[in-house]
Design a protein around this motif. Structure first.
Motif, PDB file in Angstrom:
ATOM      1  N   LEU A 132       1.015   4.809  -2.816  1.00 15.69           N
ATOM      2  CA  LEU A 132       0.869   5.535  -2.336  1.00 15.69           C
ATOM      3  C   LEU A 132       2.004   6.188  -3.054  1.00 15.69           C
ATOM      4  O   LEU A 132       1.722   7.738  -3.679  1.00 15.69           O
ATOM      5  CB  LEU A 132       1.106   6.205  -1.037  1.00 15.69           C
ATOM      6  N   LEU A 133       3.606   6.082  -2.818  1.00 11.04           N
ATOM      7  CA  LEU A 133       4.197   6.814  -3.595  1.00 11.04           C
ATOM      8  C   LEU A 133       4.618   6.858  -5.033  1.00 11.04           C
ATOM      9  O   LEU A 133       5.063   8.451  -5.723  1.00 11.04           O
ATOM     10  CB  LEU A 133       5.800   6.373  -3.012  1.00 11.04           C
ATOM     11  N   LYS A 134       3.463   5.509  -5.842  1.00  9.88           N
ATOM     12  CA  LYS A 134       3.807   6.373  -7.198  1.00  9.88           C
ATOM     13  C   LYS A 134       2.696   6.902  -8.120  1.00  9.88           C
ATOM     14  O   LYS A 134       2.322   7.628  -8.661  1.00  9.88           O
ATOM     15  CB  LYS A 134       3.313   4.962  -7.231  1.00  9.88           C
ATOM     16  N   HIS A 135       1.997   7.844  -7.226  1.00 10.73           N
ATOM     17  CA  HIS A 135       1.282   8.794  -7.200  1.00 10.73           C
ATOM     18  C   HIS A 135       0.775   9.196  -5.960  1.00 10.73           C
ATOM     19  O   HIS A 135       0.032  10.175  -5.519  1.00 10.73           O
ATOM     20  CB  HIS A 135      -0.537   8.483  -7.491  1.00 10.73           C
ATOM     21  N   PRO A 136       1.983  10.766  -6.553  1.00  4.81           N
ATOM     22  CA  PRO A 136       2.229  11.490  -5.107  1.00  4.81           C
ATOM     23  C   PRO A 136       1.599  12.949  -5.348  1.00  4.81           C
ATOM     24  O   PRO A 136       1.128  13.904  -4.527  1.00  4.81           O
ATOM     25  CB  PRO A 136       3.778  11.393  -5.160  1.00  4.81           C
ATOM     26  N   GLU A 137       0.962  12.809  -6.220  1.00  2.66           N
ATOM     27  CA  GLU A 137       0.192  13.875  -6.874  1.00  2.66           C
ATOM     28  C   GLU A 137      -1.366  14.128  -6.236  1.00  2.66           C
ATOM     29  O   GLU A 137      -1.728  14.946  -6.498  1.00  2.66           O
ATOM     30  CB  GLU A 137       0.190  14.484  -8.616  1.00  2.66           C
ATOM     31  N   GLN A 164      -6.545   8.693  -1.916  1.00  2.00           N
ATOM     32  CA  GLN A 164      -5.937   7.342  -1.779  1.00  2.00           C
ATOM     33  C   GLN A 164      -6.488   6.978  -0.210  1.00  2.00           C
ATOM     34  O   GLN A 164      -6.053   6.242   0.055  1.00  2.00           O
ATOM     35  CB  GLN A 164      -4.356   8.009  -1.207  1.00  2.00           C
ATOM     36  N   ASN A 217       0.986  -0.855  -0.589  1.00  2.75           N
ATOM     37  CA  ASN A 217      -0.177   0.236  -0.252  1.00  2.75           C
ATOM     38  C   ASN A 217       0.918   1.504  -0.091  1.00  2.75           C
ATOM     39  O   ASN A 217       0.384   2.228  -0.614  1.00  2.75           O
ATOM     40  CB  ASN A 217      -0.797   0.239   1.119  1.00  2.75           C
ATOM     41  N   THR A 218       1.782   1.265   0.356  1.00  2.29           N
ATOM     42  CA  THR A 218       2.567   2.476   0.366  1.00  2.29           C
ATOM     43  C   THR A 218       3.686   2.228  -0.723  1.00  2.29           C
ATOM     44  O   THR A 218       3.760   3.450  -1.084  1.00  2.29           O
ATOM     45  CB  THR A 218       3.241   1.803   1.498  1.00  2.29           C
ATOM     46  N   SER A 219       3.939   1.546  -1.537  1.00  2.72           N
ATOM     47  CA  SER A 219       4.232   1.165  -2.866  1.00  2.72           C
ATOM     48  C   SER A 219       3.348   2.901  -3.709  1.00  2.72           C
ATOM     49  O   SER A 219       4.018   3.270  -4.221  1.00  2.72           O
ATOM     50  CB  SER A 219       4.546   0.351  -3.581  1.00  2.72           C
ATOM     51  N   TRP A 271      -6.441   2.745   0.753  1.00  4.85           N
ATOM     52  CA  TRP A 271      -4.622   2.548   0.843  1.00  4.85           C
ATOM     53  C   TRP A 271      -4.635   2.836   1.815  1.00  4.85           C
ATOM     54  O   TRP A 271      -3.397   1.876   2.613  1.00  4.85           O
ATOM     55  CB  TRP A 271      -3.946   3.234  -0.614  1.00  4.85           C
TER      56      TRP A 271
END
Length: 441
Positions: A236-241, A247, A232-234, A250
């Motif tokens: 989130l990090l893929k869509h920082p915008e 989100q 889930n953290t991964s 997640w």
């Protein structure tokens, strides 16, 4: 690891047995040697006393035919032999051949026939004469000739008596015999220690096995939430915008897994604290009836939601000496377990009562029967009787282990039985001695 521990155990036992046997057998040999040497010197002393003292000074020890007393010494027979008194109940002493000589002024040795019961070659006699001639009165050894001697001077002259060292060598035969016995004893103890090592180390082996299983199970249980959280953290990090609101699924998943892991770690710490040696908790009078009633109220909404019928019979004012928080955990764990496995439209029965000899808390539920082969293991950590049940609805398998731990630390015992007719029942029993009054008396 257990193999090395067993080898050490057997080695220590064998070393201790060997040391004890060596000490005991050595002591026996030393005592035997000292006694044998003492007998030799006593024989030398007796021989010199007999034939160097005037006849009228001989110590009387037996009755003579004319009513008097005579010395208990060898007497000549008509053929020139010696007769040694045997039989009777007096204290006897083993016969030791002795050669007695009188030392002349020119340092030559003349045999005293009345006392001599052994002979010496001329060569040995000559060497012995040289060595004892200059010696002071007393006793000693001539190691080079293999002789014990005793020298004494009195009014009749100077006399010396000899005995062979073999007269005191019985300890060597005894030592060999004891050595053989010792080897046999060590072999027997080795076989016994092998059997006892398996028996004595069985609890350690079982504890080690459970510890390894515990670590493996805990790692497995922690791996799942950690994997979910990392995934889930991964994402989130893929869509920082994106915003947190978009989100949220997640984030909520991470929160759920974190809470799950926190509960698991809390349960593990609870069990670890119970296992800690000499862990003492503040015990005080606790109203067990009140704890059961309060937990029943907390589960009412859950029972209503799943249409579970609840029946309770709780005797009032049952006070026992214990820790309120841990007893609360015991009761809540049993009730939670009962509600989980009762199933839809199931039934839960709770009873708390006291008798003259016991205090008994029983929690029963309908639902699937626990297989008989699983009953002995259901209190093990991370064990689930229902292998198909997921941890989301069946927990981590630590609840019943916690219940047993709390029951035992309060002097109680927990048991389970499961049948088609009566369902599954968990019973916690305390001795009536655990009962106290509210003021602790």
């Amino acid at each position: 690891m257990m193999r090395k521990l067993r080898i050490k155990f057997v080695a220590i036992i064998m070393a201790m047995v060997a040391i004890v046997l060596l000490a005991v057998f050595s002591t026996i040999c030393v005592i035997n040697y000292q006694q044998a040497v003492g007998d030799v010197y006593a024989a030398l002393d007796s021989a010199i006393d007999h034939d160097t003292m005037p006849k009228k000074e001989l110590p009387p020890t037996t009755n003579s035919p004319d009513g008097g007393e005579q010395a208990n010494v060898p007497t000549d027979d008509p053929e020139g032999g010696k007769h040694f008194e045997i039989g009777g109940k007096g204290e006897g002493r083993r016969f030791i051949p002795v050669a007695v000589y009188e030392i002349a002024s020119d340092k030559t040795l003349a045999a005293v026939s009345d006392a001599t019961t052994a002979s010496m070659t001329d060569e040995v006699l000559a060497q012995a004469s040289e060595q004892v001639a200059a010696a002071q009165d007393g006793s000693g050894q001539l190691d080079s000739l293999g002789l014990y001697y005793m020298k004494r001077t009195n009014g009749n002259g100077t006399f010396v008596a000899f005995a062979d060292m073999s007269s005191a060598s019985e300890w060597q035969t005894l030592a060999l015999t004891l050595a053989a016995v010792g080897v046999g004893a060590l072999l027997v103890f080795f076989a016994i220690s092998l059997l006892f090592s398996r028996w004595a180390l069985r609890p350690v082996e079982e504890s080690w096995r459970k510890q390894q299983q515990f670590v493996a199970d805990a790692s497995h249980e922690l791996k799942t939430p950690l994997t979910v959280m990392l995934a889930n953290t991964s994402i989130l990090l893929k869509h920082p915008e994106k915003t947190v609101a978009s989100q949220s699924q997640w984030v909520e998943a991470i929160e759920t897994e974190t809470e799950s892991m926190q509960k698991l770690v809390g349960d593990m710490l609870f069990l670890a604290s119970s296992d800690a040696p000499k862990r003492e908790y503040a015990f005080s009078p606790v109203d067990l009836s009140d704890i059961v009633e309060r937990n029943l109220l907390q589960f009412e909404s859950l029972a209503f939601e799943h249409e579970i019928e609840v029946s309770s019979t709780v005797e009032e004012s049952i006070w026992i000496d214990g820790n309120a928080l841990r007893l609360e955990r015991l009761v809540s764990t049993l009730l939670d377990n009962a509600y989980k496995y009762a199933g839809e439209h199931g039934r839960v029965d709770v009873a708390l009562a006291r008798t003259e000899r016991h205090v008994e808390l029983s929690v029963s539920n309908s639902g699937a029967v626990i297989p008989p082969e699983d009953i002995p293991r259901i209190f093990d950590r991370f064990y689930r009787a229902d292998k198909a049940r997921m941890r989301s609805d069946g927990g981590y398998g630590l609840g019943l282990a916690i219940a047993r731990s709390v029951a035992e630390e309060h002097g109680g015992a927990i048991a389970a039985r499961s049948t088609e007719e009566k369902g599954t029942t968990f019973t916690v029993t305390w001795d009536a001695k655990a009962l106290v009054s509210p003021d602790g008396r």
